[in-house]
Write an enzyme that holds these catalytic residues in place. Structure first.
Site, mmCIF file in Angstrom:
data_model
loop_
_atom_site.group_PDB
_atom_site.id
_atom_site.type_symbol
_atom_site.label_atom_id
_atom_site.label_comp_id
_atom_site.label_asym_id
_atom_site.label_seq_id
_atom_site.Cartn_x
_atom_site.Cartn_y
_atom_site.Cartn_z
ATOM 1 N N GLY A 5 2.578 -7.905 10.302
ATOM 2 C CA GLY A 5 1.293 -7.551 9.684
ATOM 3 C C GLY A 5 0.987 -6.072 9.716
ATOM 4 O O GLY A 5 -0.076 -5.644 9.296
ATOM 5 N N ARG A 64 4.027 -25.085 28.880
ATOM 6 C CA ARG A 64 4.232 -23.631 28.810
ATOM 7 C C ARG A 64 3.164 -22.930 27.975
ATOM 8 O O ARG A 64 2.529 -23.527 27.116
ATOM 9 C CB ARG A 64 5.590 -23.325 28.174
ATOM 10 C CG ARG A 64 6.703 -23.418 29.176
ATOM 11 C CD ARG A 64 8.034 -23.179 28.515
ATOM 12 N NE ARG A 64 9.072 -23.123 29.540
ATOM 13 C CZ ARG A 64 10.355 -23.350 29.316
ATOM 14 N NH1 ARG A 64 10.777 -23.656 28.104
ATOM 15 N NH2 ARG A 64 11.231 -23.266 30.288
ATOM 16 N N ASP A 73 1.472 -8.739 4.625
ATOM 17 C CA ASP A 73 0.412 -8.207 5.507
ATOM 18 C C ASP A 73 -0.981 -8.401 4.900
ATOM 19 O O ASP A 73 -1.982 -8.332 5.606
ATOM 20 C CB ASP A 73 0.631 -6.705 5.758
ATOM 21 C CG ASP A 73 2.022 -6.400 6.271
ATOM 22 O OD1 ASP A 73 2.652 -7.312 6.828
ATOM 23 O OD2 ASP A 73 2.483 -5.253 6.115
ATOM 24 N N ASP A 79 0.812 -1.217 0.000
ATOM 25 C CA ASP A 79 0.000 0.000 0.000
ATOM 26 C C ASP A 79 0.850 1.275 0.000
ATOM 27 O O ASP A 79 0.570 2.219 -0.761
ATOM 28 C CB ASP A 79 -1.002 -0.007 1.173
ATOM 29 C CG ASP A 79 -0.332 -0.247 2.509
ATOM 30 O OD1 ASP A 79 0.718 -0.920 2.543
ATOM 31 O OD2 ASP A 79 -0.851 0.225 3.537
ATOM 32 N N GLN A 124 9.410 -14.479 8.451
ATOM 33 C CA GLN A 124 8.093 -14.503 7.808
ATOM 34 C C GLN A 124 8.141 -13.987 6.377
ATOM 35 O O GLN A 124 7.196 -14.134 5.626
ATOM 36 C CB GLN A 124 7.102 -13.651 8.617
ATOM 37 C CG GLN A 124 6.843 -14.226 9.994
ATOM 38 C CD GLN A 124 6.294 -13.188 10.961
ATOM 39 O OE1 GLN A 124 5.096 -13.081 11.142
ATOM 40 N NE2 GLN A 124 7.171 -12.423 11.590
ATOM 41 N N ARG A 125 9.240 -13.347 6.017
ATOM 42 C CA ARG A 125 9.332 -12.789 4.659
ATOM 43 C C ARG A 125 10.221 -13.634 3.753
ATOM 44 O O ARG A 125 10.529 -13.220 2.641
ATOM 45 C CB ARG A 125 9.874 -11.355 4.739
ATOM 46 C CG ARG A 125 8.922 -10.434 5.448
ATOM 47 C CD ARG A 125 8.868 -9.046 4.907
ATOM 48 N NE ARG A 125 10.111 -8.421 4.615
ATOM 49 C CZ ARG A 125 10.454 -7.197 5.043
ATOM 50 N NH1 ARG A 125 9.619 -6.531 5.831
ATOM 51 N NH2 ARG A 125 11.580 -6.655 4.678
HETATM 52 O O1 F6P Z 1 4.930 -4.638 5.452
HETATM 53 C C1 F6P Z 1 5.691 -5.787 5.586
HETATM 54 C C2 F6P Z 1 6.387 -5.838 6.921
HETATM 55 O O2 F6P Z 1 7.101 -7.049 7.012
HETATM 56 C C3 F6P Z 1 5.471 -5.648 8.116
HETATM 57 O O3 F6P Z 1 4.759 -6.813 8.422
HETATM 58 C C4 F6P Z 1 6.459 -5.242 9.164
HETATM 59 O O4 F6P Z 1 5.845 -4.456 10.161
HETATM 60 C C5 F6P Z 1 7.442 -4.399 8.395
HETATM 61 O O5 F6P Z 1 7.317 -4.779 7.031
HETATM 62 C C6 F6P Z 1 8.869 -4.579 8.816
HETATM 63 O O6 F6P Z 1 9.628 -3.648 8.126
HETATM 64 P P1 F6P Z 1 11.197 -3.648 8.089
HETATM 65 O O7 F6P Z 1 11.642 -4.755 7.167
HETATM 66 O O8 F6P Z 1 11.533 -2.316 7.563
HETATM 67 O O9 F6P Z 1 11.686 -3.902 9.494
#
Ligand code: F6P
Length: 381
Positions: A188, A180, A145, A120, A298-299
């Site tokens: 996100g 635990r 996200d 976005d 997560q990326r």
């Molecule tokens: O928008 C993708 C995202 O991975 C978000 O989920 C997270 O808040 C942000 O980017 C993290 O950004 P950076 O890689 O700049 O730490």
């Protein structure tokens, strides 16, 4: 007609960017067009303007056939995460002088159209530049996200859901072995899609997302502890909590480590509840909490087949739109089909949401997935 098109990836990376680049190059080559890959988002145009790169340095040929030996011929690009073009999360495009240089760099390339792959924030920034520079723009949504408006899916989201789900699976066994309460902080930004979907798929007991839990409050903490107590009485001695990074603390402020913050609050409240001598809560005095931040894991990872299909479909549609000279469109996935949305409708919506500090496409609090989670006995605040 022969065309020269550009492609850039902008904002935080995610799995599937290379799959988009791969598909754009393939589809464009079928048309006999030339594709130029702009490095590091709009920053690449600055470097062109400064003469650091020349157009021919950026020409993208067909990728993936240059592995040695018997691996030659493997078309590998679509399987790789990250972006071969690099990406930029922060730019200075608000600065008028820089914006003018970016526009000049674009002109140096003499492009017929630009495909911008972004979330976005990037879509908004690049649209503004495109308006100023009269670029022929097509935007493709990507983000873990899943908060780009007017599309059900953005590239990268499905892979991230898989990643978080698999982390929850892994954490389940260590949580169970030590009785635990595991708290997992999920990315996100201001949206809870990733937390909600992976929470359901990964067997979470409690899911906290900003759309339903804007901030942590005493009542919520009591209810969380009550839910954990109930689980323990039913024989499940461990618990899994997923919390979206967009949930705020008790003062209504964002925390870098909101999972850790929640763990401390649960430790405190569970102890207090036990001191009230309510027998059902006394078990809680012995609970141990541990917080995990999954972070940029997560990326990463090989994009799922779903993300690769989405990437290929978005790329094909983007090329079709350029062939038709139907510009200033966001390619979207809606109700199981490819569609488009005009950027002059999408971008004002994004701007309005950013001004309000909310996600441009939040989780529907009354939606079917929220209902599903509740029907499974998951506590959602
Ligand atoms: O928008 C993708 C995202 O991975 C978000 O989920 C997270 O808040 C942000 O980017 C993290 O950004 P950076 O890689 O700049 O730490």
């Amino acid at each position: 007609m022969n065309k020269r098109i550009g492609i850039l990836t902008s904002g935080g990376d995610c799995p599937g960017l290379n799959a988009i680049i791969h598909a754009v190059v393939k589809c464009a080559s079928q048309q006999g067009w030339q594709v130029y890959g702009i490095p590091y988002g709009t920053e690449g145009f600055l470097k062109l303007e400064q003469g650091i790169w020349q157009a021919e340095d950026l020409r993208l040929q067909e990728y993936g056939y240059n592995l040695p030996g018997l691996l030659q011929g493997i078309d590998i690009l679509q399987f790789l995460s990250g972006s071969i073009l690099g990406s930029l999360s922060k730019g200075n495009t608000g600065d008028k002088a820089i914006a003018e240089k970016i526009i000049q760099g674009y002109q140096n390339l003499q492009l017929d159209a630009l495909i911008a792959v972004g979330g976005d924030g990037s879509i908004k920034i690049i649209y503004d530049l495109a308006q100023q520079g009269q670029w022929n723009l097509i935007a493709i949504p990507k983000t873990i996200d899943n908060d780009v408006p007017f599309t059900d899916r953005a590239v990268g989201f499905d892979t991230a859901v898989d990643k978080v789900t698999s982390a929850l699976y892994d954490l389940t066994f260590t949580a169970a072995s030590h009785d635990r309460t595991m708290i997992v902080q999920v990315m996100g930004r201001n949206a809870g899609h990733l937390t909600l979907q992976s929470g359901i798929a990964g067997g979470a007991d409690i899911i906290l997302i900003p759309e339903l839990t804007p901030q942590i409050e005493p009542n919520l903490l009591n209810n969380n502890c009550g839910h954990i107590a109930q689980l323990r009485q039913s024989g499940r001695k461990f618990a899994l909590i997923v919390i979206a990074e967009g949930v705020k603390n008790q003062a209504g402020v964002k925390e870098k480590y909101i999972g850790d913050y929640l763990a401390q609050q649960i430790d405190k409240i569970s102890h207090q509840l036990c001191l009230t001598n309510k027998p059902k809560f006394c078990d809680l005095d012995q609970i141990e909490t541990r917080a995990t931040v999954l972070g940029h894991m997560q990326r990463s990872g090989t994009p799922t087949s779903y993300d690769r299909l989405l990437a290929a479909s978005f790329a094909k549609k983007a090329i079709d739109l350029i062939a038709e000279e139907n510009y200033n469109q966001l390619v979207v996935w809606h109700n199981g089909a490819i569609a488009t949305q005009p950027l002059d409708k999408v971008v004002p919506h994004i701007k309005q949401c950013h001004d309000q500090g909310v996600a441009p496409s939040p989780v529907n609090p009354k939606g079917f997935l929220v209902q599903t989670a509740r029907s499974l006995g998951i506590y959602l605040g």
